[in-house]
Scaffold this motif. Structure first.
Motif, PDB file in Angstrom:
ATOM      1  N   ASP A 172       0.839  -1.205   0.000  1.00  0.00           N
ATOM      2  CA  ASP A 172       0.000   0.000   0.000  1.00  0.00           C
ATOM      3  C   ASP A 172       0.870   1.249   0.000  1.00  0.00           C
ATOM      4  O   ASP A 172       0.594   2.230  -0.719  1.00  0.00           O
ATOM      5  N   THR A 175       2.433   1.735  -3.419  1.00  0.00           N
ATOM      6  CA  THR A 175       1.448   2.257  -4.362  1.00  0.00           C
ATOM      7  C   THR A 175       1.265   3.754  -4.177  1.00  0.00           C
ATOM      8  O   THR A 175       1.164   4.510  -5.151  1.00  0.00           O
ATOM      9  N   CYS A 176       1.226   4.193  -2.926  1.00  0.00           N
ATOM     10  CA  CYS A 176       1.085   5.625  -2.649  1.00  0.00           C
ATOM     11  C   CYS A 176       2.296   6.405  -3.152  1.00  0.00           C
ATOM     12  O   CYS A 176       2.166   7.513  -3.695  1.00  0.00           O
ATOM     13  N   GLU A 179       2.095   6.943  -6.747  1.00  0.00           N
ATOM     14  CA  GLU A 179       1.152   8.008  -7.082  1.00  0.00           C
ATOM     15  C   GLU A 179       1.713   9.389  -6.784  1.00  0.00           C
ATOM     16  O   GLU A 179       1.081  10.401  -7.085  1.00  0.00           O
ATOM     17  N   LEU A 181       2.402  10.640  -3.709  1.00  0.00           N
ATOM     18  CA  LEU A 181       1.839  11.213  -2.493  1.00  0.00           C
ATOM     19  C   LEU A 181       2.922  11.532  -1.472  1.00  0.00           C
ATOM     20  O   LEU A 181       3.909  10.802  -1.342  1.00  0.00           O
ATOM     21  N   ARG A 185      -0.093  13.021   2.979  1.00  0.00           N
ATOM     22  CA  ARG A 185      -1.233  12.523   2.206  1.00  0.00           C
ATOM     23  C   ARG A 185      -1.364  11.003   2.313  1.00  0.00           C
ATOM     24  O   ARG A 185      -2.469  10.459   2.306  1.00  0.00           O
ATOM     25  N   ILE A 186      -0.229  10.312   2.424  1.00  0.00           N
ATOM     26  CA  ILE A 186      -0.279   8.852   2.627  1.00  0.00           C
ATOM     27  C   ILE A 186      -0.942   8.545   3.964  1.00  0.00           C
ATOM     28  O   ILE A 186      -1.778   7.638   4.068  1.00  0.00           O
ATOM     29  N   ARG A 188      -3.114  10.317   5.615  1.00  0.00           N
ATOM     30  CA  ARG A 188      -4.558  10.557   5.527  1.00  0.00           C
ATOM     31  C   ARG A 188      -5.266   9.445   4.751  1.00  0.00           C
ATOM     32  O   ARG A 188      -6.342   8.986   5.131  1.00  0.00           O
ATOM     33  N   LYS A 189      -4.653   9.027   3.658  1.00  0.00           N
ATOM     34  CA  LYS A 189      -5.284   8.018   2.811  1.00  0.00           C
ATOM     35  C   LYS A 189      -5.402   6.676   3.520  1.00  0.00           C
ATOM     36  O   LYS A 189      -6.426   5.980   3.395  1.00  0.00           O
ATOM     37  N   LEU A 190      -4.361   6.308   4.277  1.00  0.00           N
ATOM     38  CA  LEU A 190      -4.347   5.000   4.920  1.00  0.00           C
ATOM     39  C   LEU A 190      -4.839   5.028   6.366  1.00  0.00           C
ATOM     40  O   LEU A 190      -4.942   3.978   7.012  1.00  0.00           O
ATOM     41  N   GLY A 191      -5.116   6.239   6.888  1.00  0.00           N
ATOM     42  CA  GLY A 191      -5.619   6.348   8.253  1.00  0.00           C
ATOM     43  C   GLY A 191      -4.591   5.992   9.307  1.00  0.00           C
ATOM     44  O   GLY A 191      -4.931   5.363  10.321  1.00  0.00           O
ATOM     45  N   GLU A 194       1.723  10.091  10.547  1.00  0.00           N
ATOM     46  CA  GLU A 194       2.864  10.379   9.682  1.00  0.00           C
ATOM     47  C   GLU A 194       4.117   9.658  10.162  1.00  0.00           C
ATOM     48  O   GLU A 194       4.947   9.225   9.355  1.00  0.00           O
TER      49      GLU A 194
END
Length: 301
Positions: A172, A175-176, A179, A181, A185-186, A188-191, A194
């Motif tokens: 995961d 993949t981020c 993209e 990220l 942002r990673i 936030r996307k994965l919950g 940081e």
């Protein structure tokens, strides 16, 4: 393929430019070994001339880039009807993929349009004997394209093997990164936090054999082919990585451009710029930027 005397090689020129057809027909006719017996403005006319058999043809000099049928398509159509016909591509070479496509059809080789008339004539003679012909420029293009493709394919295969071995969460993260990220942002996307993202990114770097996130992003960018949006995301990610690494005391070096690192500054005595009085400046950290050789050279020129 039957042999030909120096005076018997009969050539068909195929080119959509009438000036090139006329000019090269005249120049080749001036060579003792060559007789231009026919000229065609495109692939379909060339095939029609060959099919009628009114003028026996020993070798075809074929333009690579024509609007009706391009060189590779014309070569394919000729070989379907005349599988032993020698064909030499005549080209300015704007696309190396066209070169590979035409070779796959079985053409004898390529000669560039800036070659001398003598070299073109010699190439046609060699092709008529079934020998391969190739100007230096397309040869270099072929070698370079092959080497680049081999390196790219090898690198992609190795990266993919390593990615397939990653646990799901690390895939995961990868993949981020693909993209473009940033860590924020990673997260936030994965919950996740940081700090957790940083740990995961470090683990991905380690498993994929990279020493820095910047190195990994560069490899991914080359593989993925970034759009303007991707490039903007990459720039933002690079900024985040630069700040994070330098803040942690890790040096960031972009070979030939610059190096950035955190340096310790000892306590020292300074002067107040307004009053001129001596003041004590406590120990701390600063940022040192070293200009790379490529940048120095570019500025000096």
């Amino acid at each position: 393929m039957p042999s030909h005397t120096l005076r018997s090689l009969r050539v068909l020129i195929v080119d959509d430019d009438p000036l090139i057809r006329t000019t090269f027909a005249e120049q080749l006719d001036s060579q003792r070994a060559i007789t231009v017996v026919a000229a065609a403005s495109g692939g379909r006319q060339a095939i029609s001339l060959l099919m009628t058999g009114q003028q026996p043809i020993d070798v075809v000099l074929l333009d690579s880039d024509m609007p009706d049928m391009d060189g590779a398509q014309t070569a394919r159509a000729i070989y379907e009807r005349f599988p032993r016909m020698p064909i030499v591509m005549f080209t300015v070479f704007s696309r190396d993929e066209m070169l590979a496509e035409a070779l796959a059809e079985g053409v004898n080789g390529f000669i560039t349009k800036d070659e001398s008339t003598e070299n073109v004539a010699a190439a046609l003679l060699r092709a008529s004997r079934g020998e391969p012909v190739m100007s230096s420029r397309p040869t270099k293009m072929l070698v370079s394209a092959y080497q680049s493709e081999q390196k790219r394919a090898s690198a992609e295969a190795r990266i993919q093997e390593l990615v397939n071995e990653l646990p799901p969460r690390l895939r995961d993260i990868y993949t981020c990164l693909l993209e473009g990220l940033t860590n924020r942002r990673i997260a936030r996307k994965l919950g996740i936090s940081e700090n957790t993202v940083r740990i995961y990114v470090s683990e991905v770097l380690h498993r994929l054999g990279h020493t820095s996130r910047t190195e990994l992003i560069a490899a991914i960018a080359e593989k993925a082919g970034l759009t303007k949006t991707d490039a903007d995301a990459f720039l933002g990610a690079f900024q985040d990585v630069l700040v994070e690494n330098v803040a942690k005391g890790e040096a960031v070096k972009i070979t030939g451009l610059m190096g950035i690192e955190r340096v310790e500054r000892a306590a020292r005595t300074g002067r107040n710029p307004r009053t001129g009085e001596e003041i004590q400046i406590p120990a701390g950290y600063g940022v040192k930027v070293t200009v790379g050789s490529s940048l120095k050279k570019a500025v000096a020129e």
